[in-house]
Design an enzyme around this catalytic site. Sequence first.
Site, PDB file in Angstrom:
ATOM      1  N   ASP A 142      -6.708 -11.747  38.202  1.00 34.13           N
ATOM      2  CA  ASP A 142      -6.089 -13.008  37.773  1.00 34.13           C
ATOM      3  C   ASP A 142      -7.062 -13.978  37.125  1.00 34.13           C
ATOM      4  O   ASP A 142      -6.658 -15.052  36.692  1.00 34.13           O
ATOM      5  CB  ASP A 142      -5.452 -13.710  38.975  1.00 34.13           C
ATOM      6  CG  ASP A 142      -6.490 -14.346  39.890  1.00 34.13           C
ATOM      7  OD1 ASP A 142      -7.566 -13.744  40.059  1.00 34.13           O
ATOM      8  OD2 ASP A 142      -6.220 -15.436  40.431  1.00 34.13           O
TER       9      ASP A 142
ATOM     10  N   ASP B 251      -8.642  -7.022  42.449  1.00 36.42           N
ATOM     11  CA  ASP B 251      -9.559  -8.155  42.576  1.00 36.42           C
ATOM     12  C   ASP B 251      -9.271  -8.840  43.913  1.00 36.42           C
ATOM     13  O   ASP B 251      -8.161  -8.737  44.440  1.00 36.42           O
ATOM     14  CB  ASP B 251      -9.329  -9.125  41.416  1.00 36.42           C
ATOM     15  CG  ASP B 251     -10.166 -10.378  41.541  1.00 36.42           C
ATOM     16  OD1 ASP B 251     -11.381 -10.262  41.777  1.00 36.42           O
ATOM     17  OD2 ASP B 251      -9.596 -11.471  41.420  1.00 36.42           O
TER      18      ASP B 251
ATOM     19  N   ASP C 289     -11.948 -11.187  35.194  1.00 32.58           N
ATOM     20  CA  ASP C 289     -11.246  -9.910  35.327  1.00 32.58           C
ATOM     21  C   ASP C 289     -10.802  -9.358  33.977  1.00 32.58           C
ATOM     22  O   ASP C 289     -10.411  -8.196  33.885  1.00 32.58           O
ATOM     23  CB  ASP C 289     -10.009 -10.073  36.224  1.00 32.58           C
ATOM     24  CG  ASP C 289     -10.358 -10.510  37.629  1.00 32.58           C
ATOM     25  OD1 ASP C 289     -11.368 -10.012  38.155  1.00 32.58           O
ATOM     26  OD2 ASP C 289      -9.631 -11.348  38.194  1.00 32.58           O
TER      27      ASP C 289
ATOM     28  N   CYS D  98      20.788   9.375  14.639  1.00 31.70           N
ATOM     29  CA  CYS D  98      20.276  10.278  15.672  1.00 31.70           C
ATOM     30  C   CYS D  98      18.753  10.277  15.640  1.00 31.70           C
ATOM     31  O   CYS D  98      18.123   9.588  14.835  1.00 31.70           O
ATOM     32  CB  CYS D  98      20.807  11.691  15.469  1.00 31.70           C
ATOM     33  SG  CYS D  98      20.158  12.496  13.979  1.00 31.70           S
TER      34      CYS D  98
END
Length: 847
Positions: free
Chosen positions: A631, A433, A635, A11
Amino acid sequence: MEQYTVTGMSCAACSARVEKAVSAVPGVTACAVNLLTNSMGVEGTASETDIVKAVTDAGYGARKKGAAASSSSVSSAADADAFDASPADAEAALLKKRLIASLVFLAALMYVSMGHGMLGWPLPPLLTGPAGGGVIQMLLAGIIMAVNRKFFVSGFRGLTHRAPNMDTLVAMGSAAAFLWSVYVLLVLVNGGAGELYFESAGMILTLITVGKLLEARAKGKTTDALKSLMRLAPRTATVLRDGAETVVPVADVRVGDVFIVRPGDSIPVDGVVVSGDAAVDEAALTGESVPVDKAAGDAVSAATVNRSGCLTCEAVRVGEDTTLSQIIRMVSDASATKAPIARIADKVSGVFVPAVMAIAVVTAAVWLLLGRPAGFALARGISVLVISCPCALGLATPVAIMVGSGVGAKNGILFKTAVSLEQAGRAKIVVLDKTGTLTTGDMRVTDVLPADGVTEEELLRLACAAEQPSEHPLARAVVRFAGERGIQPEPVTRFRALPGSGVEAALAGARLEAGSGTYIAARTALPPALLTAGERLSAEGKTPLYFLRDGSPLGLIAVADGLKPDAADAVRELKGMGLRVVMLTGDNERTARAVGAQAGVDDVVAGVLPDGKEAVVRRLMERGTVIMVGDGVNDAPALTAADVGVAIGAGTDVAVDAADIVLTRSRAADIPAAVRLSRATLRNIHENLFWAFFYNCLGIPLAAGAFIGAFGWELNPMFGAAAMSLSSFCVVTNALRLNLVDIRSTRRDRKITHPVTDIEPVTPAGDIPADHAKEEISMEKTLKIEGMMCTHCEARVKKALESVEGVESAAVSHETGAAVVTLTAPVPDEALKSAVEAQDYKVIGVI
């Protein structure tokens, strides 16, 4: 993070105990225990021996996951088959056997206790009467307890380690009923009176086992997405060895091996097509239903299927490095981490079982003091023990995270951690971007404008030479265009790339420079015709690149890429969900503004270098949770800085590594889908936590008899056990509802309660909003000025410009006829022109 398998947990109290014990080990910096998968992730410098010892001392077992046993790597289908025997599946098989045995003996027990005693069903004379009937009930109940001895072993072991768990509650409830019944049986044998509870002792264990079985089966379904991914791994590969085709296990394929893929075959590892043409079904990895055409030079991924044609490929990534293995690792790691929202349940779980035990004792004592019979008081105490369910609390978050991560993986959305899955749903601002995210990233030359006295061929030849060493998409577009015109790049020397500005190189003794208008204008006076043309092209959404040879203008080449087909729809969906959408780009203002208008974003921040992007993101994070989508290499700092970094899957490895979420399809539409899935998962977690807390808050007082006086409600311990057995099952089943969520549909979209609306949009003059132009961010404008003749002129212009509010500094050169102005706030072009022209100089252009 090192992964361990933990055994013996039953548990949330168990997982909290293990986490606390391991976190106390010197050298451990972070520990996350997952009750759902019986796994533990540990970060730090502590040794494996110390970590395992800490778990063992806490009363549980642990072992480090090896490469072969880890679900984070799949090198063959055999590993996938091994994964099918997951803890939940193995537990379900064992529980099924225990349940069948328990039901057989429970049926006999109920026949003796209730069938004969209450309904008068026949029994042999030997088994009738208080002594005979009581003894047979005791024996049958004892057998059921022996069959379910795991509850007692685990429960009392936890008690001896001062770490009581759910099994402790069940064991104490059943044992109390059994021992009390033994006492009553002795009283009955000696002619006394009393009520036996042997059937309660057996029923409690049987009903809890029913719930555990349902829970285990439901938990097994939460890993179905991961299992289905792992089953995609091919078993064998056909490779070329010594000129002959040889079928080998996938685990034997090495980087550089050449393998053959025929129609209908699965691609065994990641590779590059050497020869052949085929249509490859990539639905297993990207969800894209339309096969993708592959030819020489194209990349192929493991587990995708060749639908037509024959391919000869070279292995590039094998084993744990394949795209499939990385996806599996991300999904598995996400389920092994802990979401911040789980902290509430963790804190409660740590004290839940001891508190329940105390409540049970107090309940029995209070009823005895009120004059109720000992049997009645005991029944109330047992009911409190067996109705309380810490499992529901412990499972509320991890089951939803596991199912949500699986749904994302099936749709090409990979959440690396549970934190990112939670945070994406809380976002208020999405920063996008431009290139490769909103636009296709497929840059194409649209215009070639040579300067006076320069031919188009000469401009292309020199531009191609200058840009050839650069990896920038704009440079690649220029080189590709020149190649299409039959121009091959000439070798250059002393090449230097200036991020966000341009490049420099030397060719046959001449200095070549290429870059943005701001960069080039600071080095020479550009002809008015080129400046005007550049402004016009920028307004059309194109990026003008200017070229110089020994400081003399060669001309400009405009490059552009179009919006992705789904970009505008994606932005509209994000805005419909109440998110503020900001486009962030290093491109010039006019180009960015044109693209931003086409996409429909709320704000545009342009002309920002990589460190500037990070500064913008940090500034926006003061307004609320920020998602950054990008990408490229430039970035990566912003992706890391943001609350949630999202990488377009087709982007660079650096961007993917820096991000928290990876979109494997490289579609803009997956951005709102990821937010939608995160919100659905958060909603599901809230539902689970509400049910877990509500169940215990209502069930415990009911079991204790708090409503007997007001409503006459009294709970039999057997009904309490039934309720406990179903509580965790309900939580897990609710989490499985996430499989039904349509993350592409906008029908259930709801705007956030407090959207960010006070970020000023880009003004018509193209100025950056004040919010984005504070201390961390600066912006430059270049003024082309006629009439300056000496340093005295430079000083007058410099003083005039720096007196304008919002201008931090001005670099003025009478030789180039330019002034480069650094701004800290939006300043209209007209204000700068007026300041210069007030000194009797003429401004012929502002870039």
